[in-house]
Design a protein around this motif. Structure first.
Motif, mmCIF file in Angstrom:
data_model
loop_
_atom_site.group_PDB
_atom_site.id
_atom_site.type_symbol
_atom_site.label_atom_id
_atom_site.label_comp_id
_atom_site.label_asym_id
_atom_site.label_seq_id
_atom_site.Cartn_x
_atom_site.Cartn_y
_atom_site.Cartn_z
ATOM 1 N N ARG A 25 0.853 -1.194 0.000
ATOM 2 C CA ARG A 25 0.000 0.000 0.000
ATOM 3 C C ARG A 25 0.883 1.237 0.000
ATOM 4 O O ARG A 25 2.100 1.141 0.183
ATOM 5 C CB ARG A 25 -0.978 -0.020 1.174
ATOM 6 N N VAL A 26 0.263 2.406 -0.185
ATOM 7 C CA VAL A 26 1.044 3.629 -0.343
ATOM 8 C C VAL A 26 1.826 3.919 0.934
ATOM 9 O O VAL A 26 1.303 3.758 2.043
ATOM 10 C CB VAL A 26 0.128 4.823 -0.702
ATOM 11 N N GLY A 27 3.058 4.337 0.743
ATOM 12 C CA GLY A 27 3.903 4.682 1.882
ATOM 13 C C GLY A 27 4.996 5.651 1.454
ATOM 14 O O GLY A 27 5.010 6.121 0.302
ATOM 15 N N ILE A 28 5.906 5.948 2.385
ATOM 16 C CA ILE A 28 7.023 6.859 2.113
ATOM 17 C C ILE A 28 8.297 6.154 2.555
ATOM 18 O O ILE A 28 8.449 5.822 3.738
ATOM 19 C CB ILE A 28 6.866 8.180 2.893
ATOM 20 N N GLN A 71 4.479 -3.525 3.456
ATOM 21 C CA GLN A 71 4.682 -3.038 4.827
ATOM 22 C C GLN A 71 3.619 -3.620 5.739
ATOM 23 O O GLN A 71 2.589 -4.095 5.266
ATOM 24 C CB GLN A 71 4.608 -1.503 4.832
ATOM 25 N N GLN A 99 0.969 -3.148 9.253
ATOM 26 C CA GLN A 99 -0.055 -2.138 9.562
ATOM 27 C C GLN A 99 0.530 -0.893 10.217
ATOM 28 O O GLN A 99 -0.112 0.154 10.243
ATOM 29 C CB GLN A 99 -1.140 -2.749 10.462
ATOM 30 N N TYR A 100 1.750 -0.975 10.791
ATOM 31 C CA TYR A 100 2.372 0.184 11.426
ATOM 32 C C TYR A 100 3.389 0.871 10.510
ATOM 33 O O TYR A 100 4.137 1.736 10.934
ATOM 34 C CB TYR A 100 3.034 -0.229 12.742
ATOM 35 N N GLY A 101 3.448 0.433 9.256
ATOM 36 C CA GLY A 101 4.360 1.084 8.326
ATOM 37 C C GLY A 101 5.779 0.549 8.377
ATOM 38 O O GLY A 101 6.692 1.143 7.798
ATOM 39 N N ALA A 136 9.016 9.143 8.305
ATOM 40 C CA ALA A 136 7.754 9.590 7.712
ATOM 41 C C ALA A 136 6.748 8.453 7.575
ATOM 42 O O ALA A 136 5.554 8.648 7.811
ATOM 43 C CB ALA A 136 8.033 10.224 6.344
ATOM 44 N N ASN A 137 7.218 7.257 7.209
ATOM 45 C CA ASN A 137 6.253 6.192 6.935
ATOM 46 C C ASN A 137 5.493 5.725 8.177
ATOM 47 O O ASN A 137 4.365 5.266 8.070
ATOM 48 C CB ASN A 137 6.935 4.984 6.267
ATOM 49 N N VAL A 138 6.123 5.866 9.342
ATOM 50 C CA VAL A 138 5.447 5.466 10.584
ATOM 51 C C VAL A 138 4.222 6.369 10.808
ATOM 52 O O VAL A 138 3.147 5.901 11.174
ATOM 53 C CB VAL A 138 6.431 5.547 11.778
ATOM 54 N N PHE A 168 2.771 8.384 8.329
ATOM 55 C CA PHE A 168 1.910 8.306 7.144
ATOM 56 C C PHE A 168 1.042 7.052 7.182
ATOM 57 O O PHE A 168 -0.153 7.098 6.896
ATOM 58 C CB PHE A 168 2.787 8.317 5.895
ATOM 59 N N SER A 169 1.673 5.943 7.548
ATOM 60 C CA SER A 169 0.974 4.666 7.531
ATOM 61 C C SER A 169 -0.108 4.594 8.614
ATOM 62 O O SER A 169 -1.158 4.000 8.423
ATOM 63 C CB SER A 169 2.003 3.549 7.714
#
Lengths: 396, 256
Positions: A275-278, A288, A290-292, B97-99, B101-102
């Motif tokens: 899914r979309v992320g950075i 990823q 669920q916590y990124g 950032a992803n922590v 953003f997600s």
């Protein structure tokens, strides 16, 4: 309103530490200047043609066409380039650009080792120092390429942090770049990372679709109906798609590494499972939790074993212009063996993912339809690993 | 005025960085209490990320240990909510950032405000990308901390002008971790900062020894120490909090 620089829809951007911001800005300025500089273009064209062996062949795979009994199949032979893959296109462009910028040292990440070998090659040719970061696990999977890089005068740094694969090699190369910027260019190997890399790499790889178009118009007087390429970060795919994006009737298909299947955790199919992320400087799709936290992805192919995808692909997916399909290890290995026996061509295991999907699709198409498969690289490097996969132990 | 600036009201500020959940959240809580009791003026709480690209090996190790131990963003929020009852000094989150953003930026940042977090440091959000989170931070009264680096040059003024809370000055090139020598011309950097903002500035990356901290504090309003504290946590594990307290006392005394 987020920053619009280097965006592909919502994707892309420049999500990097402040320490690197002036470096990417400097790179962008230099690229904007040299891409229109006739002398630079001339020099690069000479390197492409005289050194890398371009244009690469567009080969009519007659036996395969007959065997599959559907679309007429052409293979775009990037595997015949010097160093054995499409990676050399991007590397010659970036190394020449780095040289013009006064840089004397190239650093790079590599997965399968093809980008590392290409970078080491360009560094040797242009008298530059070269350091390649490679996941510990990949140095074992691709031992032959490690030796090639050393032979070419590069230093190979095995990366044991994280999962010891491509993503960790990218992280380590980024860390190295923040440590030493003045004399060093980070020669990123795919259409990923912060702006301007996705654009620069795409432009240098776009020669693939430009040639396909010219070669097919000469041979068949028409455009292809389908273009198929494998996608990790996505540089050979974007190179194969780019000049067809505005030709809406051409279907563009990217083949992702599904590993043991998209219903398992052992997969690297980013668009299909992420899914979309950075991450790694860009907004895009990522595998990823669920916590990124970035997922430890898996594929038999070291070159596609990456949890993200280039931002332009993410955008082409969002707008429905390109399709991204999963291909498993088993399907890719079968295609690897199939192409070897059918056409006498051993493709890289990465490229075999594209061949595998093409084998499924071709019989569904009509004989007057044309399919182009990009063979991004040659498979010599993979023979030992595929033999192991089939339970056979060979000494390299 | 943001609460963060109160950290700079007590002489030169000592800012302690601690990765949440290394080795477990109980130890993190105890370490933060020890830090606050021994003179820390602000706590930077790291939310671990699988791939911390701005960190050296020491903090990378802490991130991986914490994640392996099963720490999650939600568990950290619960720990901070509890910690806020015991600690009154400003606290900020440091993560990638992803922590944010997600989790959903709105959901993450509103939760920060609710549990008493005062600011957010995101090393992979440079000036050009801060609009990703800044409007939401402003809405909830969370300061989005800006960073400047030795390579920032012509960017310093632009960044300083819009700084909030405090300005994080990266002492040297490279990733986090202790260094024997810092050669950056910090005086010149800080001079440009001062011309463009009244927000206090603190120097971080590579500071471990009291003597170094004293030297750095001459240029700025505070110093930030991370890896040296993480090393104590790695060495002493659950027994680390008193060692962290002793270390912070020594460091704060050096810059008073």
């Amino acid at each position: 309103m987020t920053n619009q620089k280097g965006r592909f829809g919502i994707h892309g951007g420049q999500y990097i530490p402040e320490t690197l911001m002036n470096a990417v800005t400097e790179l962008e300025k230099a690229y904007e200047y040299y891409k229109n500089d006739p002398a630079f273009k001339q020099e690069l064209a000479e390197l492409f043609n005289e050194y890398a062996g371009r244009p690469s062949r567009l080969y009519y795979a007659e036996k395969m066409t007959k065997d599959l009994g559907g679309a007429k199949i052409y293979l775009k032979r990037e595997d015949l380039n010097h160093t054995g893959a499409h990676k050399i296109n991007n590397v010659l462009g970036q190394a020449l650009l780095a040289k013009k910028m006064g840089k004397t040292r190239l650093i790079a990440e590599t997965g399968a080792g093809q980008h590392g070998v290409a970078t080491a090659t360009a560094a040797a040719l242009m008298d530059m120092e070269c350091v390649v970061f490679m996941g510990q696990e990949d140095t074992i999977r691709q031992a032959l390429n490690v030796y090639r890089m050393k032979l070419l005068g590069a230093t190979v740094v095995p990366v044991s942090s994280g999962t010891g694969t491509l993503k960790d090699a990218v992280s380590e190369a980024l860390r190295e770049w923040t440590t030493r910027i003045d004399d060093t260019h980070y020669c990123l190997g795919s259409v990923m990372g912060p702006h301007p890399f996705p654009t620069i790499v795409r432009d240098f790889q776009a020669v693939i679709s430009q040639e396909i178009k010219e070669q097919l118009l000469a041979k068949e007087h028409k455009l292809p109906d389908v273009v198929v390429a494998c996608v990790g970060g996505g540089s050979n795919a974007i190179g194969s798609f780019y000049n067809f994006i505005n030709d809406k009737e051409v279907r563009l298909i990217g083949c992702e590494a599904a590993g043991r299947g998209i219903d398992t955790y052992e997969t690297a199919a980013t668009v299909n499972t992420g899914r979309v992320g950075i991450f790694h400087g860009m907004k895009s799709y990522f595998c990823q939790d669920q916590y990124g936290q970035i997922a430890p992805v898996y594929s038999i192919s070291a070159g596609l074993d990456y949890p993200g995808i280039g931002p332009e692909h993410a955008y082409l997916h969002d707008i429905g212009r390109a399709e991204y399909v999963p291909v498993t290890d088993e399907e890719a290995v079968c295609a690897f063996e199939y192409l070897a026996r059918m056409e006498g061509i051993i493709p890289a295991i990465e490229s075999a993912h594209a061949v595998a999907y093409a084998m499924k699709l071709a019989p569904q198409l009509r004989p007057d339809q044309i399919m182009v498969i990009t063979l991004s690289g040659r498979g010599d490097k993979d023979c030992a690993a595929i033999a192991r996969y089939r339970g056979e132990n060979i000494n390299e | 005025m943001s609460k963060i600036q109160s950290a700079f009201a007590n002489g030169k500020a000592f800012i302690a960085f601690i990765t949440c959940g290394d080795p477990d959240l109980e130890t993190t809580e105890a370490a933060v209490c020890a830090a606050a009791a021994n003179g820390a003026d602000l706590i930077e709480l790291g939310i671990p990320f699988s791939d911390p690209t701005a960190e050296g090996p020491v903090i990378q190790g802490a991130n991986l240990r914490a994640l392996k131990g099963g720490v999650t963003t939600d568990k950290i929020f619960a720990m901070v909510e509890n910690l806020r009852k015991k600690v009154s000094i400003p606290m900020v989150f440091m993560t990638y950032a992803n922590v944010v953003f997600s989790y959903g930026a709105e959901r993450f940042i509103s939760r920060c405000a609710a549990i008493g977090i005062d600011g957010l440091i995101l090393p992979d959000i440079p000036f050009e990308e801060k609009e990703e989170f800044l409007p939401i931070c402003k809405m909830h009264g969370i300061d989005l901390i800006s960073m400047i680096a030795p390579t920032s040059a012509d960017r310093i003024a632009m960044i300083a002008k819009e700084a909030e809370g405090f300005l994080y000055i990266v002492s040297s090139l490279g990733v986090t971790g202790t260094r024997t020598e810092i050669t950056t011309d910090l005086a010149s950097m800080v001079k440009i900062v001062r011309q463009n903002t009244s927000v206090p500035c603190a120097i971080g990356f590579g500071i471990a020894e009291p003597e170094q901290a004293r030297h750095m504090a001459v240029f700025a309003d505070g110093v930030i120490v991370g890896s040296a504290i993480i090393k104590l946590l790695a060495k002493y594990g659950r027994q680390a909090p008193p060692y962290v307290g002793d270390y912070i006392k020594k460091m704060k005394d050096a810059i008073r």
